[in-house]
Motif scaffolding. Structure first.
Motif, PDB file in Angstrom:
ATOM      1  N   PHE A   1       0.525  -1.434  -0.015  1.00  0.00           N
ATOM      2  CA  PHE A   1       0.523   0.068   0.205  1.00  0.00           C
ATOM      3  C   PHE A   1       0.532   1.381  -0.015  1.00  0.00           C
ATOM      4  CE2 PHE A   1      -2.809  -3.553   1.918  1.00  0.00           C
ATOM      5  CZ  PHE A   1      -3.659  -3.170   1.164  1.00  0.00           C
ATOM      6  N   PHE A   2       2.693   0.885   0.216  1.00  0.00           N
ATOM      7  CA  PHE A   2       3.096   2.265  -0.071  1.00  0.00           C
ATOM      8  C   PHE A   2       3.008   2.247  -1.944  1.00  0.00           C
ATOM      9  CE2 PHE A   2       6.576   4.141   0.086  1.00  0.00           C
ATOM     10  CZ  PHE A   2       7.036   5.531   0.738  1.00  0.00           C
ATOM     11  N   LEU A   3       2.201   4.257  -1.898  1.00  0.00           N
ATOM     12  CA  LEU A   3       2.626   4.235  -3.583  1.00  0.00           C
ATOM     13  C   LEU A   3       2.644   5.991  -2.983  1.00  0.00           C
ATOM     14  CD1 LEU A   3       2.453   3.340  -6.638  1.00  0.00           C
ATOM     15  CD2 LEU A   3       0.580   3.600  -6.669  1.00  0.00           C
ATOM     16  N   TYR A   4       3.935   6.661  -3.961  1.00  0.00           N
ATOM     17  CA  TYR A   4       3.974   7.790  -4.621  1.00  0.00           C
ATOM     18  C   TYR A   4       4.400   7.816  -5.579  1.00  0.00           C
ATOM     19  CZ  TYR A   4       3.652   8.790   0.419  1.00  0.00           C
ATOM     20  OH  TYR A   4       3.350   9.199   1.617  1.00  0.00           O
ATOM     21  N   ASN A   5       3.002   9.079  -6.838  1.00  0.00           N
ATOM     22  CA  ASN A   5       3.669   8.964  -7.968  1.00  0.00           C
ATOM     23  C   ASN A   5       3.584  10.713  -8.165  1.00  0.00           C
ATOM     24  OD1 ASN A   5       2.543   6.234  -8.481  1.00  0.00           O
ATOM     25  ND2 ASN A   5       0.794   6.535  -8.172  1.00  0.00           N
TER      26      ASN A   5
ATOM     27  N   SER B   1      14.211  18.723  -5.597  1.00  0.00           N
ATOM     28  CA  SER B   1      12.993  18.682  -4.548  1.00  0.00           C
ATOM     29  C   SER B   1      12.179  18.419  -5.367  1.00  0.00           C
ATOM     30  CB  SER B   1      12.995  20.004  -3.587  1.00  0.00           C
ATOM     31  OG  SER B   1      11.556  19.317  -2.428  1.00  0.00           O
ATOM     32  N   LEU B   2      11.369  16.871  -5.201  1.00  0.00           N
ATOM     33  CA  LEU B   2       9.878  17.059  -6.319  1.00  0.00           C
ATOM     34  C   LEU B   2       8.115  16.320  -5.265  1.00  0.00           C
ATOM     35  CD1 LEU B   2      11.766  14.431  -8.830  1.00  0.00           C
ATOM     36  CD2 LEU B   2      11.012  16.421  -8.910  1.00  0.00           C
ATOM     37  N   LYS B   3       7.960  16.877  -5.491  1.00  0.00           N
ATOM     38  CA  LYS B   3       6.401  16.678  -4.636  1.00  0.00           C
ATOM     39  C   LYS B   3       5.639  15.686  -5.529  1.00  0.00           C
ATOM     40  CE  LYS B   3       6.697  20.540  -2.537  1.00  0.00           C
ATOM     41  NZ  LYS B   3       6.342  21.731  -2.300  1.00  0.00           N
ATOM     42  N   LEU B   4       5.662  14.785  -4.286  1.00  0.00           N
ATOM     43  CA  LEU B   4       5.235  13.420  -4.673  1.00  0.00           C
ATOM     44  C   LEU B   4       3.435  13.155  -4.156  1.00  0.00           C
ATOM     45  CD1 LEU B   4       8.108  10.880  -5.037  1.00  0.00           C
ATOM     46  CD2 LEU B   4       7.344  11.490  -7.319  1.00  0.00           C
ATOM     47  N   LEU B   5       2.880  12.655  -4.909  1.00  0.00           N
ATOM     48  CA  LEU B   5       1.430  12.427  -4.296  1.00  0.00           C
ATOM     49  C   LEU B   5       0.883  10.924  -4.122  1.00  0.00           C
ATOM     50  CD1 LEU B   5      -1.036  14.489  -6.486  1.00  0.00           C
ATOM     51  CD2 LEU B   5      -0.287  14.634  -4.841  1.00  0.00           C
ATOM     52  N   PRO B   6       0.632  10.568  -2.920  1.00  0.00           N
ATOM     53  CA  PRO B   6       0.521   9.568  -2.511  1.00  0.00           C
ATOM     54  C   PRO B   6      -0.754   8.786  -3.230  1.00  0.00           C
ATOM     55  CG  PRO B   6      -0.177  10.732  -0.379  1.00  0.00           C
ATOM     56  CD  PRO B   6       0.405  11.624  -1.414  1.00  0.00           C
ATOM     57  N   GLY B   7      -0.542   7.498  -4.097  1.00  0.00           N
ATOM     58  CA  GLY B   7      -1.885   6.721  -4.673  1.00  0.00           C
ATOM     59  C   GLY B   7      -2.661   7.157  -3.800  1.00  0.00           C
ATOM     60  N   ASN B   8      -4.382   6.566  -5.175  1.00  0.00           N
ATOM     61  CA  ASN B   8      -5.763   6.624  -3.779  1.00  0.00           C
ATOM     62  C   ASN B   8      -5.899   5.373  -4.234  1.00  0.00           C
ATOM     63  OD1 ASN B   8      -5.694   6.465  -7.483  1.00  0.00           O
ATOM     64  ND2 ASN B   8      -6.946   8.476  -6.768  1.00  0.00           N
ATOM     65  N   ASP B   9      -7.411   5.088  -3.819  1.00  0.00           N
ATOM     66  CA  ASP B   9      -7.947   3.692  -4.101  1.00  0.00           C
ATOM     67  C   ASP B   9      -7.223   3.013  -4.912  1.00  0.00           C
ATOM     68  OD1 ASP B   9      -8.410   3.753  -1.254  1.00  0.00           O
ATOM     69  OD2 ASP B   9     -10.243   4.140  -1.863  1.00  0.00           O
ATOM     70  N   SER B  10      -7.536   4.093  -6.376  1.00  0.00           N
ATOM     71  CA  SER B  10      -7.675   3.181  -7.556  1.00  0.00           C
ATOM     72  C   SER B  10      -6.373   3.046  -8.132  1.00  0.00           C
ATOM     73  CB  SER B  10      -9.048   4.173  -8.965  1.00  0.00           C
ATOM     74  OG  SER B  10      -7.490   5.195  -9.141  1.00  0.00           O
ATOM     75  N   ASP B  11      -5.602   3.807  -7.826  1.00  0.00           N
ATOM     76  CA  ASP B  11      -4.214   3.690  -8.156  1.00  0.00           C
ATOM     77  C   ASP B  11      -2.992   2.614  -7.655  1.00  0.00           C
ATOM     78  OD1 ASP B  11      -3.628   5.845 -10.018  1.00  0.00           O
ATOM     79  OD2 ASP B  11      -3.455   7.266  -7.838  1.00  0.00           O
ATOM     80  N   VAL B  12      -4.105   2.307  -5.626  1.00  0.00           N
ATOM     81  CA  VAL B  12      -2.974   1.170  -5.183  1.00  0.00           C
ATOM     82  C   VAL B  12      -4.416  -0.053  -5.713  1.00  0.00           C
ATOM     83  CG1 VAL B  12      -3.059   0.284  -3.239  1.00  0.00           C
ATOM     84  CG2 VAL B  12      -2.404   2.575  -3.502  1.00  0.00           C
ATOM     85  N   LYS B  13      -4.893   0.498  -6.394  1.00  0.00           N
ATOM     86  CA  LYS B  13      -5.770  -1.484  -7.043  1.00  0.00           C
ATOM     87  C   LYS B  13      -5.020  -1.354  -8.255  1.00  0.00           C
ATOM     88  CE  LYS B  13      -9.867  -1.048  -4.823  1.00  0.00           C
ATOM     89  NZ  LYS B  13     -11.371  -0.898  -5.728  1.00  0.00           N
ATOM     90  N   LYS B  14      -4.580  -0.102  -9.305  1.00  0.00           N
ATOM     91  CA  LYS B  14      -3.756  -0.883 -10.509  1.00  0.00           C
ATOM     92  C   LYS B  14      -2.727  -1.373  -9.855  1.00  0.00           C
ATOM     93  CE  LYS B  14      -5.791   2.642 -13.235  1.00  0.00           C
ATOM     94  NZ  LYS B  14      -6.261   4.551 -14.156  1.00  0.00           N
ATOM     95  N   TYR B  15      -1.701  -0.572  -9.483  1.00  0.00           N
ATOM     96  CA  TYR B  15      -0.692  -0.723  -8.900  1.00  0.00           C
ATOM     97  C   TYR B  15      -0.514  -2.600  -8.021  1.00  0.00           C
ATOM     98  CZ  TYR B  15       3.570  -1.380  -6.221  1.00  0.00           C
ATOM     99  OH  TYR B  15       5.505  -1.775  -6.044  1.00  0.00           O
TER     100      TYR B  15
END
Length: 621
Positions: free
Chosen positions: A55-59, A138-152
């Motif tokens: 569940f650890f995901l940043y895009n 320095s890069l700003k990363l967004l944590p993955g939502n439910d759909s992104d986590v499911k896809k991953y």
């Protein structure tokens, strides 16, 4: 992702506000992704994942417009096309430095809260130095939502299934290979077991045949051994008799050699004592020679002092003194040569003493070896007596013949070896004694040569002393001749002289004689100008006229008063009164005759009689 550029796990320092900082391994993937915008076909995608936590995901998706704003904000100098490569190089540097205690480059992920609530997190690439921490990017990363986590998760499942199917195929292939190998090995095992049984049967039959053959051979060998034993018994009895006779002969020879060796040692000791006495005599001679050399050195030293005083006081007579200095230098070189010869003789004498010591040590070693040889001869006689006792016992004990024969063989072989070794040792000793005798003869010849050299050096030293004495006599005679010639020349010149002006007090003063004599250089003297009668009978004028002429002349003639006195080890020189008497009365005793006057060419000088074959160099007038 359409095209993956980088996918590696790296150590990232995760910072949160409400929890402690922790370091975890996070997988970083960088690649190109197709964009929905028609003007820009590709976008750069950055993803952070954890292999242990699904569940650890940043895009992060960066387009060209987003990159321009990022470039303006952080002051980047790289274009969008070259940015992925530079970003990957920075990530590689962080991975290389992560195992060090103080890494230079490090990755840092800063989040607001640990929970997933769509708050962006910043991924910083920091360079550390002793002054401050510099953030390169320095890069700003967004944590993955439910759909992104499911896809991953779906992608991860798909990859796992693909890997599982590939692993199952590999398992099936390996099982088939192993079953085939098993069947092949089982077939080979059966064949090898059959071959083993066959070889065992053949080996048993072969061993039975070999045992039968061996038993037959053993019986035949026993018969042969019995026959050989009987033959050896007869041969041994014959050899006993022969060895007894040979031992008796060797004993007689050894006794005769011992007597000869004792006589030789006595001769050597006598020669040694003679050589010691001769060496002592040579030492005494050397001491006397050294004393004579020291005396000659002292005489030479005194001569040098006299030469230096002559240079200081008789500066006007440099022409004569230069030639005398050259002569004294030659004499000094000769004396130095004699000293070198004496030093060489001393060195040779020391070498002979060392060689004599070596010879004495070798003589002591030879005497020790003679004692050892006598002990060995005694042991040999004892061993021979023991052998005779053993032979008598062997004749009485015929039942134990085989064992005693073996013992006797060993004993006789050892005795023969010992006798051979002792004979070789005796031959070596005889050779060494001959060599020592030859070396002693050579040393006696060397001692004779050294004595001859010493005699020669003594003769040369005596000749050098005689030369010194003759030189002093010649110098004194030259002074006399010069003064007499000048006085004779003054007699020919007319002059008035008042005898009352000369008193005994004037003559007794130290400077009176110096003023009364006329200065005359030997190189200015022409013997042809002086009549021959003056060399024999002396001056005909009276003493008062001579004294008046000499008092009128201002130049000093001859040498000073102190050089007219008696020298050390030389002939006494005439004093003032003797010179005045010579001037007043003729005397031909002790005076050399005048050399013949040449008819043509330059007249010879006085020094040409002293240095024959050398023409003196006269200074330019």
């Amino acid at each position: 992702m359409a095209e993956e550029l980088f996918c590696k796990s790296a150590a990232v320092l995760i910072k949160c506000k409400d929890c402690e900082d922790r370091r975890e391994n996070v997988r970083l993937t960088v690649g190109w992704q197709s964009s929905s915008n028609l003007t820009h076909k590709k976008d750069l995608a950055v993803r952070l994942t954890d292999d242990t936590d699904p569940f650890f995901l940043y895009n992060l998706i960066i387009g060209e417009e987003d990159f321009q704003s990022l470039k303006n904000q952080q002051g980047l100098l790289v274009e969008f096309s070259a940015f992925p490569q530079r970003f990957i190089e920075l990530l590689d540097q962080c991975i290389r430095e992560q195992n060090k205690e103080v890494p230079r480059f490090m990755l840092q992920l800063v989040t607001q809260y640990p929970a997933l609530d769509r708050i962006p997190a910043s991924l910083d690439i920091i360079e550390t130095n002793p002054f401050k921490h510099l953030t390169h990017l320095s890069l700003k990363l967004l944590p993955g939502n439910d759909s992104d986590v499911k896809k991953y998760l779906a992608i991860c499942l798909q990859n796992m299934k693909i890997e599982n199917s590939s692993l199952q195929e590999r398992l099936h292939r390996t099982e088939e290979d192993l079953t085939k190998r098993l069947s092949i090995t089982q077939q080979t095992l059966a064949e090898k077991s059959k071959e083993l049984d066959r070889l065992r049967n053949e080996w048993a039959a072969h061993t039975n045949l070999l045992a039968n053959q061996h038993s037959q051979e053993v019986t035949t060998e026993r018969d042969k051994a019995l026959q050989a034993q009987t033959q050896y018994h007869h041969q041994l009895e014959q050899q006993k008799k022969e060895t007894e006779a040979a031992h008796n002969q060797t004993l007689q020879q050894l006794e005769s050699r011992l007597a000869e060796m004792e006589a030789i040692t006595k001769d050597l000791t006598e020669r040694k004592y003679k050589s010691e006495s001769s060496i002592r005599e040579l030492k005494a001679k050397l001491v006397s020679m050294e004393e004579e050399c020291q005396r000659s050195k002292q005489e030479i030293h005194s001569l040098r002092k006299e030469n230096t005083t002559l240079d200081a006081e008789c500066h006007e007579k440099e022409k004569l003194l230069n030639q005398l200095r050259t002569r004294t230098a030659v004499l000094e070189q000769e004396v130095k040569d004699k000293e070198q010869v004496v030093a060489r003789t001393t060195e040779v004498f020391e070498s002979t003493q060392e060689h004599k010591k070596n010879l004495e040590e070798s003589l002591e070693q030879k005497q020790q070896q003679m004692g050892k040889l006598e002990a060995t001869v005694k042991s040999l006689s004892e061993e021979l007596l023991k052998a005779n006792e053993i032979i008598k016992k062997l004749q009485g004990d015929m039942k134990k013949l085989m064992e005693k024969i073996r013992l006797k063989n060993t004993v006789t072989m050892q005795q023969e070896k010992l006798i051979g070794e002792k004979s070789q040792m005796l031959q070596k000793e005889e050779k060494e004694l001959k060599e020592v005798q030859q070396s002693l003869r050579q040393k006696e010849g060397e001692v004779c040569k050294l004595q001859e050299q010493l005699d020669a050096t003594v003769g040369k030293l005596e000749e050098s002393k005689q030369l010194l004495k003759t030189n002093e006599n010649v110098i004194s005679w030259l002074n006399k001749q010069l003064n007499e010639n000048k006085l004779a020349a003054l007699q020919e010149t007319p002059g008035s002289f008042d005898p009352s002006t000369i008193s005994s007090s004037n003559l007794s003063r130290p400077g009176a004689m110096q003023n009364s004599l006329v200065h005359f250089s030997p190189f200015q003297l022409n013997p042809s100008s002086i009549p021959a009668t003056e060399f024999k009978s002396g001056p005909s004028a009276s003493t008062p006229t001579l004294m008046a002429a000499s008092l009128k002349s201002s130049e000093p003639v001859g040498l000073d008063l102190k050089y007219l006195q008696k020298r050390e080890g030389g002939k006494p020189i005439l004093s003032r009164g003797a010179l005045l008497q010579k001037a007043s009365c003729p005397s031909s005793a002790g005076m050399p005759t005048r050399p013949p006057v040449p008819k043509q060419g330059n007249p010879p000088t006085v020094m040409s009689a002293y240095f024959p074959g050398q023409q003196p160099r006269l200074p330019a007038s």
